[in-house]
Design a protein around this motif. Structure first.
Motif, PDB file in Angstrom:
ATOM      1  N   GLY A   1       2.850   3.573   9.164  1.00  0.00           N
ATOM      2  CA  GLY A   1       4.265   3.235   9.198  1.00  0.00           C
ATOM      3  C   GLY A   1       4.821   2.638   7.915  1.00  0.00           C
ATOM      4  O   GLY A   1       6.025   2.463   7.802  1.00  0.00           O
ATOM      5  N   GLN A   2       3.965   2.335   6.971  1.00  0.00           N
ATOM      6  CA  GLN A   2       4.436   1.755   5.714  1.00  0.00           C
ATOM      7  C   GLN A   2       4.854   2.859   4.738  1.00  0.00           C
ATOM      8  O   GLN A   2       4.322   3.956   4.764  1.00  0.00           O
ATOM      9  CB  GLN A   2       3.334   0.913   5.065  1.00  0.00           C
ATOM     10  N   ARG A   3       5.806   2.544   3.896  1.00  0.00           N
ATOM     11  CA  ARG A   3       6.247   3.441   2.825  1.00  0.00           C
ATOM     12  C   ARG A   3       5.915   2.774   1.493  1.00  0.00           C
ATOM     13  O   ARG A   3       6.082   1.571   1.340  1.00  0.00           O
ATOM     14  CB  ARG A   3       7.754   3.685   2.901  1.00  0.00           C
ATOM     15  N   PHE A   4       5.460   3.574   0.558  1.00  0.00           N
ATOM     16  CA  PHE A   4       5.075   3.049  -0.740  1.00  0.00           C
ATOM     17  C   PHE A   4       5.905   3.704  -1.829  1.00  0.00           C
ATOM     18  O   PHE A   4       6.125   4.914  -1.808  1.00  0.00           O
ATOM     19  CB  PHE A   4       3.584   3.275  -0.988  1.00  0.00           C
ATOM     20  N   GLU A   5       6.355   2.919  -2.762  1.00  0.00           N
ATOM     21  CA  GLU A   5       7.195   3.414  -3.860  1.00  0.00           C
ATOM     22  C   GLU A   5       6.373   4.091  -4.954  1.00  0.00           C
ATOM     23  O   GLU A   5       6.817   5.057  -5.561  1.00  0.00           O
ATOM     24  CB  GLU A   5       8.005   2.255  -4.469  1.00  0.00           C
ATOM     25  N   THR A   6       5.187   3.544  -5.222  1.00  0.00           N
ATOM     26  CA  THR A   6       4.390   4.055  -6.338  1.00  0.00           C
ATOM     27  C   THR A   6       2.931   4.238  -5.908  1.00  0.00           C
ATOM     28  O   THR A   6       2.479   3.696  -4.894  1.00  0.00           O
ATOM     29  CB  THR A   6       4.408   3.077  -7.532  1.00  0.00           C
ATOM     30  N   GLU A   7       2.221   4.972  -6.728  1.00  0.00           N
ATOM     31  CA  GLU A   7       0.789   5.153  -6.518  1.00  0.00           C
ATOM     32  C   GLU A   7       0.081   3.796  -6.574  1.00  0.00           C
ATOM     33  O   GLU A   7      -0.822   3.518  -5.784  1.00  0.00           O
ATOM     34  CB  GLU A   7       0.232   6.096  -7.588  1.00  0.00           C
ATOM     35  N   GLU A   8       0.504   2.943  -7.483  1.00  0.00           N
ATOM     36  CA  GLU A   8      -0.097   1.610  -7.622  1.00  0.00           C
ATOM     37  C   GLU A   8       0.100   0.787  -6.351  1.00  0.00           C
ATOM     38  O   GLU A   8      -0.796   0.026  -5.951  1.00  0.00           O
ATOM     39  CB  GLU A   8       0.478   0.875  -8.838  1.00  0.00           C
ATOM     40  N   ASP A   9       1.243   0.936  -5.683  1.00  0.00           N
ATOM     41  CA  ASP A   9       1.483   0.234  -4.416  1.00  0.00           C
ATOM     42  C   ASP A   9       0.467   0.668  -3.361  1.00  0.00           C
ATOM     43  O   ASP A   9      -0.037  -0.153  -2.589  1.00  0.00           O
ATOM     44  CB  ASP A   9       2.902   0.506  -3.895  1.00  0.00           C
ATOM     45  N   ILE A  10       0.168   1.962  -3.330  1.00  0.00           N
ATOM     46  CA  ILE A  10      -0.825   2.487  -2.375  1.00  0.00           C
ATOM     47  C   ILE A  10      -2.201   1.915  -2.692  1.00  0.00           C
ATOM     48  O   ILE A  10      -2.925   1.456  -1.806  1.00  0.00           O
ATOM     49  CB  ILE A  10      -0.866   4.025  -2.409  1.00  0.00           C
ATOM     50  N   ILE A  11      -2.549   1.932  -3.960  1.00  0.00           N
ATOM     51  CA  ILE A  11      -3.858   1.426  -4.392  1.00  0.00           C
ATOM     52  C   ILE A  11      -4.008  -0.045  -4.005  1.00  0.00           C
ATOM     53  O   ILE A  11      -5.040  -0.461  -3.464  1.00  0.00           O
ATOM     54  CB  ILE A  11      -4.051   1.648  -5.908  1.00  0.00           C
ATOM     55  N   GLN A  12      -2.991  -0.842  -4.261  1.00  0.00           N
ATOM     56  CA  GLN A  12      -3.053  -2.268  -3.933  1.00  0.00           C
ATOM     57  C   GLN A  12      -3.141  -2.489  -2.427  1.00  0.00           C
ATOM     58  O   GLN A  12      -3.886  -3.359  -1.956  1.00  0.00           O
ATOM     59  CB  GLN A  12      -1.851  -3.007  -4.530  1.00  0.00           C
ATOM     60  N   ALA A  13      -2.386  -1.710  -1.658  1.00  0.00           N
ATOM     61  CA  ALA A  13      -2.409  -1.860  -0.198  1.00  0.00           C
ATOM     62  C   ALA A  13      -3.788  -1.522   0.365  1.00  0.00           C
ATOM     63  O   ALA A  13      -4.304  -2.235   1.232  1.00  0.00           O
ATOM     64  CB  ALA A  13      -1.336  -0.987   0.441  1.00  0.00           C
ATOM     65  N   THR A  14      -4.414  -0.455  -0.141  1.00  0.00           N
ATOM     66  CA  THR A  14      -5.748  -0.101   0.351  1.00  0.00           C
ATOM     67  C   THR A  14      -6.774  -1.140  -0.084  1.00  0.00           C
ATOM     68  O   THR A  14      -7.700  -1.461   0.666  1.00  0.00           O
ATOM     69  CB  THR A  14      -6.176   1.300  -0.129  1.00  0.00           C
ATOM     70  N   LYS A  15      -6.594  -1.691  -1.266  1.00  0.00           N
ATOM     71  CA  LYS A  15      -7.500  -2.740  -1.756  1.00  0.00           C
ATOM     72  C   LYS A  15      -7.458  -3.945  -0.823  1.00  0.00           C
ATOM     73  O   LYS A  15      -8.497  -4.512  -0.471  1.00  0.00           O
ATOM     74  CB  LYS A  15      -7.083  -3.134  -3.172  1.00  0.00           C
ATOM     75  N   VAL A  16      -6.270  -4.333  -0.398  1.00  0.00           N
ATOM     76  CA  VAL A  16      -6.112  -5.476   0.516  1.00  0.00           C
ATOM     77  C   VAL A  16      -6.778  -5.189   1.854  1.00  0.00           C
ATOM     78  O   VAL A  16      -7.490  -6.037   2.401  1.00  0.00           O
ATOM     79  CB  VAL A  16      -4.616  -5.824   0.696  1.00  0.00           C
ATOM     80  N   VAL A  17      -6.579  -3.974   2.383  1.00  0.00           N
ATOM     81  CA  VAL A  17      -7.184  -3.621   3.672  1.00  0.00           C
ATOM     82  C   VAL A  17      -8.706  -3.712   3.575  1.00  0.00           C
ATOM     83  O   VAL A  17      -9.364  -4.324   4.428  1.00  0.00           O
ATOM     84  CB  VAL A  17      -6.762  -2.210   4.134  1.00  0.00           C
TER      85      VAL A  17
END
Length: 141
Positions: free
Chosen positions: A93-109
């Motif tokens: 359900g989350q939307r990400f603006e950039t590739e870096e946002d995706i990378i950071q979100a997966t890192k946190v998970v």
């Protein structure tokens, strides 16, 4: 069983082939093991991968014990049955603006996954391997 050793986002447009896999093993994975679990390189590594033939020469040089992976058995890859579903659960359900946002979100998970979760995944993996070994339709290369 003690968690993720290397989280390596593949650059957009990159083809994952034997050459790329070898480079990641040599340039990223081994140094990550040395940094996070230094004792493993001396005590021995039990390595499970999908038996890519072109990579076996690199792995043979590492003197790691290799676990055979049955052909056509993606259900035996812990990332497929454990890690990716956990990540989807948290990122749905989350939307990400950039590739870096995706990378950071997966890192946190990944960072926030409970250590017991990895133990459970390892036990599930062993059960799946045993079930496959008992199944006459499961072939190992």
């Amino acid at each position: 069983m003690n968690g993720v050793i290397l989280r390596w986002p593949v650059p957009i447009g990159t083809t994952i082939n034997a050459k790329y896999y070898k480079k990641v093993l040599q340039d990223k994975f081994r140094p990550a093991i040395r940094k996070k679990r230094s004792g493993l390189l001396e005590s021995g590594i039990l390595f499970h991968h999908d038996n890519a033939r072109a990579v076996t020469d690199v792995l043979a040089g590492y003197k790691w014990e290799l676990l055979e992976h049955p052909r056509y058995s993606p259900d035996l890859a812990p990332c497929d049955f454990h890690l990716f579903p956990k990540m989807k659960e948290h990122l749905r359900g989350q939307r990400f603006e950039t590739e870096e946002d995706i990378i950071q979100a997966t890192k946190v998970v990944i960072k926030n996954l409970d250590k017991c979760s990895y133990v459970t995944a390892f036990k599930d993996w062993l059960q799946r391997i045993e079930k496959c070994a008992d199944n006459v339709g499961c072939y190992v290369e």
